[in-house]
Scaffold this motif. Structure first.
Motif, PDB file in Angstrom:
ATOM      1  N   GLY A 170       0.810  -1.207   0.000  1.00 44.23           N
ATOM      2  CA  GLY A 170       0.000   0.000   0.000  1.00 44.23           C
ATOM      3  C   GLY A 170       0.846   1.262   0.000  1.00 44.23           C
ATOM      4  N   TRP A 171       1.982   1.232   0.680  1.00 43.94           N
ATOM      5  CA  TRP A 171       2.870   2.400   0.691  1.00 43.94           C
ATOM      6  C   TRP A 171       3.352   2.717  -0.721  1.00 43.94           C
ATOM      7  CZ3 TRP A 171       7.949   3.416  -0.645  1.00 43.94           C
ATOM      8  CH2 TRP A 171       8.474   4.626  -0.172  1.00 43.94           C
ATOM      9  N   ARG A 175       2.382   6.121  -2.746  1.00 46.15           N
ATOM     10  CA  ARG A 175       3.499   6.965  -3.154  1.00 46.15           C
ATOM     11  C   ARG A 175       3.554   7.073  -4.683  1.00 46.15           C
ATOM     12  NH1 ARG A 175       9.014   6.702  -4.457  1.00 46.15           N
ATOM     13  NH2 ARG A 175      10.314   8.266  -3.416  1.00 46.15           N
ATOM     14  N   GLY A 176       3.256   5.977  -5.359  1.00 46.19           N
ATOM     15  CA  GLY A 176       3.356   5.956  -6.815  1.00 46.19           C
ATOM     16  C   GLY A 176       2.220   6.655  -7.526  1.00 46.19           C
ATOM     17  N   THR A 177       1.235   7.162  -6.776  1.00 46.72           N
ATOM     18  CA  THR A 177       0.138   7.931  -7.355  1.00 46.72           C
ATOM     19  C   THR A 177       0.033   9.296  -6.686  1.00 46.72           C
ATOM     20  OG1 THR A 177      -1.404   6.863  -5.828  1.00 46.72           O
ATOM     21  CG2 THR A 177      -1.204   5.890  -8.027  1.00 46.72           C
ATOM     22  N   LEU A 178       1.105   9.731  -6.059  1.00 53.64           N
ATOM     23  CA  LEU A 178       1.153  11.032  -5.354  1.00 53.64           C
ATOM     24  C   LEU A 178       0.026  11.161  -4.347  1.00 53.64           C
ATOM     25  CD1 LEU A 178       2.111  13.416  -8.318  1.00 53.64           C
ATOM     26  CD2 LEU A 178       3.589  12.051  -6.821  1.00 53.64           C
ATOM     27  N   GLY A 179      -0.280  10.047  -3.678  1.00 51.29           N
ATOM     28  CA  GLY A 179      -1.286  10.038  -2.625  1.00 51.29           C
ATOM     29  C   GLY A 179      -2.697   9.790  -3.091  1.00 51.29           C
ATOM     30  N   ARG A 180      -2.921   9.704  -4.403  1.00 48.02           N
ATOM     31  CA  ARG A 180      -4.286   9.518  -4.906  1.00 48.02           C
ATOM     32  C   ARG A 180      -4.761   8.077  -4.761  1.00 48.02           C
ATOM     33  NH1 ARG A 180      -2.471  13.923  -8.496  1.00 48.02           N
ATOM     34  NH2 ARG A 180      -1.165  12.469  -9.656  1.00 48.02           N
ATOM     35  N   GLY A 181      -3.854   7.122  -4.710  1.00 44.26           N
ATOM     36  CA  GLY A 181      -4.223   5.718  -4.551  1.00 44.26           C
ATOM     37  C   GLY A 181      -4.735   5.103  -5.836  1.00 44.26           C
ATOM     38  N   VAL A 182      -5.022   3.800  -5.766  1.00 45.28           N
ATOM     39  CA  VAL A 182      -5.541   3.068  -6.912  1.00 45.28           C
ATOM     40  C   VAL A 182      -6.891   2.463  -6.544  1.00 45.28           C
ATOM     41  CG1 VAL A 182      -3.204   2.546  -7.707  1.00 45.28           C
ATOM     42  CG2 VAL A 182      -4.401   0.877  -6.292  1.00 45.28           C
TER      43      VAL A 182
END
Length: 308
Positions: A170-171, A175-182
């Motif tokens: 999850g981290w 991080r890989g979506t600049l905090g937007r999540g998937v």
């Protein structure tokens, strides 16, 4: 087997180089091979498969050791992963193909284009670095990302992380979506794919093979040039590092950085990615890499059903 959450996608089991690969396929037309990185599976491409499959035959495997593919003891170096990709294209009768790789999937995509250019029509490399080739000094000024060393130490990371996979994966996704999540369903599939010491050990095999990969890349550029049209796409944090590495060795290279975009480009900014891909994939070479004004590769349309 069809995948309800990704309309038009069919999962197949294809044995390549003695390893059973889980492969998602969709659509008809010229082939597009998509190679994911860490901590991903073929579902990294969930938002772009549908639009691509309206015009192309999309092939998105789980790399050996990742997702639902088999987990052999070795073969996680980029050269072997490139041979897997070549074998997959040959098994499916799908070459020459557009080959796109991101993160850990970029070095094998690059080596495939260098070693087997007849199988690669065009090459897309995203958010990665190619071994120790010059050009990435600014990105690596503070040293490689911390997890490279953690994952590379044999037996360590999988032992420490057992039981904590969801928080760890999850981290990376946040991080890989600049905090937007998937999307929750995609997130759940990624966590499932990396749960357990066996799954983690196989995934970390790619990091433990990084020194071998660097040697393979140096040898490749010492003896040949990248002759197929190539597109380097950066975001945060890699930016133009990959483009700078490729520039001295590529005959035809375009480079772009997508603004306000995290490392996981296909899930964070899929429309921006498709806008870059459209003019590159099949138009005249003078335009490749330019953003499309009105992209035909729009989301929200179900792809053509896959061929049997």
């Amino acid at each position: 087997m069809t995948v309800p959450s990704v309309p038009g996608v069919r999962l197949r089991r294809i044995t390549v180089n003695g390893v059973g690969l889980n492969v998602a396929t969709a659509g008809r037309g010229p082939a597009v091979l998509l190679l994911h990185g860490f901590p991903h599976t073929w579902r990294l491409w969930s938002e772009v498969i549908g639009p691509l499959a309206r015009r192309y035959r999309v092939i998105a495997p789980d790399l050996r050791g990742f997702g639902d593919s088999e987990r052999p003891a070795g073969g996680y170096d980029p050269g072997t992963l490139a041979a897997d990709a070549a074998g997959l294209l040959e098994a499916l009768g799908a070459g020459p193909a557009v080959v796109a790789g991101i993160d850990l999937g970029a070095p094998p995509a690059f080596l495939l284009a260098m070693r087997r250019p007849g199988l690669v029509r065009r090459l897309v490399l995203m958010e990665s670095v190619l071994g120790d080739l010059p050009g990435a000094e600014e990105f690596l000024a503070g040293g490689p990302p911390w997890w490279f060393g953690f994952h590379a130490e044999p037996g360590l990371a999988e032992t420490v992380l057992a039981g904590h996979e969801e928080a760890y994966i999850g981290w990376f996704l946040d991080r890989g979506t600049l905090g937007r999540g998937v999307r929750p369903d995609v997130r759940a599939e990624f966590v499932r794919a990396y749960t357990g010491t066996g799954a983690l050990r196989a995934a970390f095999g790619a990091y433990r093979a990084l020194p071998a990969g660097a040697r393979q890349i140096r040898e490749a550029v010492a003896g040949a040039r990248l002759t197929v049209p190539a597109l380097a796409i950066g975001a945060h944090p890699v930016g133009r590092a990959l483009e700078r590495q490729l520039r001295p060795y590529a005959d035809r290279l375009a480079g772009h950085v997508i603004p306000d975009c995290g490392h996981i480009i296909p899930l964070d900014r899929p429309d921006a990615l498709l806008g870059l891909w459209e003019p590159f994939l099949d138009t005249d070479e003078g335009r490749y890499g330019r953003p499309a004004g009105a992209s035909a590769l729009t989301r929200g349309v179900s792809p053509t059903p896959p061929s049997p």
